[in-house]
Each structure stands twice: as C-alpha cells, then as structure tokens.
Design an enzyme around this catalytic site. Structure first.
Site, PDB file in Angstrom:
ATOM      1  N   GLY A  13      73.686 101.713  14.794  1.00 35.11           N
ATOM      2  CA  GLY A  13      72.977 102.225  15.814  1.00 35.11           C
ATOM      3  C   GLY A  13      73.080 101.400  17.068  1.00 35.11           C
ATOM      4  O   GLY A  13      72.906 100.159  17.004  1.00 35.11           O
ATOM      5  N   ASP A 130      65.201  97.721  14.355  1.00 32.64           N
ATOM      6  CA  ASP A 130      64.255  97.632  13.163  1.00 32.64           C
ATOM      7  C   ASP A 130      63.778  96.231  12.949  1.00 32.64           C
ATOM      8  O   ASP A 130      62.861  96.344  12.146  1.00 32.64           O
ATOM      9  CB  ASP A 130      65.003  98.297  11.920  1.00 32.64           C
ATOM     10  CG  ASP A 130      65.099  99.762  12.063  1.00 32.64           C
ATOM     11  OD1 ASP A 130      64.806 100.298  13.202  1.00 32.64           O
ATOM     12  OD2 ASP A 130      65.597 100.627  11.300  1.00 32.64           O
ATOM     13  N   MET A 172      60.640 104.549  15.316  1.00 37.38           N
ATOM     14  CA  MET A 172      61.777 104.230  14.354  1.00 37.38           C
ATOM     15  C   MET A 172      61.343 103.215  13.411  1.00 37.38           C
ATOM     16  O   MET A 172      60.343 102.482  13.327  1.00 37.38           O
ATOM     17  CB  MET A 172      63.262 103.720  15.208  1.00 37.38           C
ATOM     18  CG  MET A 172      63.854 105.178  15.486  1.00 37.38           C
ATOM     19  SD  MET A 172      65.430 104.863  16.170  1.00 37.38           S
ATOM     20  CE  MET A 172      66.214 106.420  16.290  1.00 37.38           C
TER      21      MET A 172
HETATM   22  O1  F6P Z   1      69.030 101.284  12.470  1.00 41.12           O
HETATM   23  C1  F6P Z   1      68.326 101.514  13.461  1.00 41.12           C
HETATM   24  C2  F6P Z   1      67.885 102.935  13.460  1.00 41.12           C
HETATM   25  O2  F6P Z   1      67.421 103.316  14.831  1.00 41.12           O
HETATM   26  C3  F6P Z   1      66.997 103.205  12.451  1.00 41.12           C
HETATM   27  O3  F6P Z   1      65.474 102.910  12.940  1.00 41.12           O
HETATM   28  C4  F6P Z   1      67.149 104.716  12.209  1.00 41.12           C
HETATM   29  O4  F6P Z   1      66.488 105.370  11.059  1.00 41.12           O
HETATM   30  C5  F6P Z   1      68.515 104.876  12.516  1.00 41.12           C
HETATM   31  O5  F6P Z   1      69.089 103.926  13.191  1.00 41.12           O
HETATM   32  C6  F6P Z   1      68.981 106.000  13.001  1.00 41.12           C
HETATM   33  O6  F6P Z   1      70.431 106.164  13.338  1.00 41.12           O
HETATM   34  P1  F6P Z   1      71.253 107.437  13.974  1.00 41.12           P
HETATM   35  O7  F6P Z   1      71.038 107.214  15.575  1.00 41.12           O
HETATM   36  O8  F6P Z   1      72.622 107.058  13.443  1.00 41.12           O
HETATM   37  O9  F6P Z   1      70.595 108.648  13.265  1.00 41.12           O
END
Ligand code: F6P
Length: 345
Positions: A13, A130, A172
């Site tokens: 992410g 996170d 998140m």
């Molecule tokens: O790892 C960071 C994060 O923002 C998490 O908190 C969340 O579950 C995930 O990435 C969401 O990822 P994506 O944007 O790929 O759906």
C-alpha cells in the site's frame, strides 16, 4: 568507497514518506558515492517484468513533500510467479546491479527476506501506515495517517454533538489497531475497537447507553477495519484475497452502524476514512524518519549489509536482520489497550 549500482522499489500500500526515502537514497547515492540508481516500477512486478527507469537528481527533484510513490506500487508477490526468484536474479544480472533496496511493509519485506535467504542481495526499508512491523519502534506513514484520522474524529464530533448521534469512524489497520487506538485516544473517542481483541457488541451498546444516562447524548466509536466481533455475536463478511492471502477489508463500520442503531434506538452513522489516511503530504515527522531510513539504507548497501532492514530504535537508526523484522507483526498489546478502558463510555 567504490560506487554501486542499486535497484529501488516500493511495494504494498502506498504510504506518505515513500518519496522522501527515494529522494534520500538517490541524493546520497549519486552525490556522496557516485552510484547509479535504477527505479523499478510497481513493486516486485517491475523487477519480475523488468520495467525500470534510471533515477537521477533531476527526476527526484521536488518529491519530498509529495504523498504516494513516484515509482508506483503493487501487491505483487514474487513467490506467486513461476520461477519468481530466478526472474529477480536475471533482472539484477541484466542491469549489473549490486543489489536492491526494497521499501515496503510485512508483505514486500517478507518477500525480500525470502529472496535474501535464496542469495539475492537486498536491503529493506520499513513503511506502513499500520505501524505493525516488528524490529522498528515506528514506521513512517503512521504519523501522517494518525493526524488525518484524528482531524476527522475532531470534525465528526461537531455533527455527533449537534445532532445527538452516534458516529462510527472506520480507520485502517488490518491486523494491528495502532491507528484506531491512537487516533481514538487523541480524538477522545468513547469506544475504540481493535483487531487484537474481539469486541462484544453488548458492551459497546452498554458504554453508549451509559453516556446517555449521564446526559451525553452523542458518542464517537472508532473501529479498525480489521476488528472482529466475538464469534457468533454479529455476522460480518470478508472480501477477496490478495496475492499475500490478505482479504480486502472495509465494511465493519457500516455493520456497526446498523447494529448499534437497532440495539440502542439512537441514530447512528458511519464514516469510512479509507485511503484518505494514506494520501497527501507526509507530516514533518514522517519526512524526517523516511529520510533518515533512506540515508541509512544506501550506506548499508555500501557496507555490504545485505539481508538487513533499517529501523528506528529509540532515537537511532540501526540495522536489524530482515528475517527478524518480518518474523512477527507488531500488534497492540492487550494490556496496553485495557489501560485506556477507563476513558471509554
Ligand atoms: O497495509 C496498509 C493498509 O492500508 C491496511 O491498513 C489496509 O488493510 C490495506 O493496506 C488496504 O490495502 P489496499 O489499498 O490494497 O486495499
């Protein structure tokens, strides 16, 4: 010290501060060591498919305050690609690279660690909003996400109080509740729900009811997207899995909205902050931390510390083995969460 040719990638992410790391690596690499830096597009996908560009002082100018990553990102897992390790090796050989610097969270660095054990020279830089990576006290991106979430809670307080509503704020946090806990504490939330501890919906409603009995006719509930109800108490759905086996989360806020309203009779509304928390300009803290980690990473490459990750330990940037850093997700200790119970409801 002789110059190196280094590959750089950002995976997982996106996260405020990624560009600050890229800038630090490129500036120190080129200016101090006369290095050449190749940027791979979209995380491990760019290495597997050999999609890259040379990074220069010019191409990285002005990126320090920019969110996201100029290299792009993806959740590509090299272990899911047939012959993935060999493809990575071939790309490194083709470009005569001495090694890679991988900027990522548990997934990207988990892949880096496995590649390192297979003999690929790689150094990790920890990122994630996170804040759930082991072996580093904090990850860059967390501070920015925390500011965004806290400001949102402050703003939602206004409507909650004016309209006598229960406002649920979904933040998140896939398997760690750091954003929920810290933004909830900073924003004065009445209930905070984290993935580490399954929640009891009866208790949530009891806390809200107690506030009403005390003449406080509004409440703020902060819930991490990965929070789960105690088994068998409330139905929840999970989304499709990514290449690392993580489900797409989101939706617990809306479930709570319906459940709280049905059980208490108080008007309840949910707000999902989602990617707003990952976007925009990094805080000064995140820019400085990211810069320090980037400078340490290019130094580590010169010193041949492959298989390690740069980490913040107390006030110092240190190197820790990649394998140790990704061995465990850093979760909120339940006793720490319980310490704040006195502030709820
Ligand atoms: O790892 C960071 C994060 O923002 C998490 O908190 C969340 O579950 C995930 O990435 C969401 O990822 P994506 O944007 O790929 O759906």
């Amino acid at each position: 010290m002789s110059a190196v040719r280094i590959g750089l990638l950002t995976g997982g992410g996106d996260c405020p501060g990624l560009n600050a790391v890229i800038r630090a690596v490129v500036r120190k690499g080129i200016d101090a060591y006369d290095d050449e830096v190749i940027g791979f597009r979209d995380g491990w996908r760019g290495v597997l498919d050999d999609v890259q560009e040379e990074l220069t002082m010019e191409s990285t100018r002005g990126i320090l305050p920019r969110g996201g990553t100029i290299l792009g990102s993806s959740r590509t897992n090299p272990d899911k690609r047939e012959g993935g390790t060999e493809l990575v090796r071939r790309t490194l050989d083709r470009h005569r690279l001495d090694g890679l610097i991988a900027i990522g969270g548990e997934d990207t660095l988990g892949a880096a660690s496995r590649l390192s054990l297979a003999g690929v020279d790689v150094i990790g830089v920890p990122k994630t909003i996170d804040n759930d990576l082991g072996a580093t006290d904090v990850t860059f991106g967390f501070d920015t996400a925390l500011q965004v979430a806290t400001e949102a809670i402050d703003r939602l307080h206004t409507t909650a109080e004016s309209h006598h509503r229960i406002l649920v704020v979904e933040v998140m946090g896939r398997s760690a509740g750091w954003i929920a806990l810290h933004s909830g504490l900073a924003g004065g939330a009445d209930v905070i729900l984290i993935p580490e501890l399954p929640f009891d919906i009866d208790e949530v409603c009891r806390l809200i009811g107690r506030r009403h009995a005390r003449g406080r006719y509004f409440s703020i509930v902060v819930v991490a997207e990965g929070a789960q109800p105690v088994e068998g108490t409330m139905s929840v759905t999970t989304g499709e899995l990514d290449e690392f086996g993580h489900p797409r989360l989101g939706g617990i806020g809306q479930r709570l909205e319906r459940e709280i309203e049905a059980r208490t009779g108080f008007e309840t509304r949910a707000t999902v902050l989602g990617h707003v928390q990952r976007g925009g300009t990094p805080t000064a803290f995140d820019r400085v931390l990211a810069t320090r980690l980037g400078l340490a990473a290019i130094d580590a490459a010169h010193d041949g510390h492959w298989g390690s990750m740069t980490a913040l330990r107390s006030t110092q940037i240190e190197l820790v083995p990649l394998a140790v850093a990704v061995a465990e997700v850093r979760r909120v200790p339940v006793e720490e969460y319980e310490r704040y119970g006195v502030l709820f409801g």
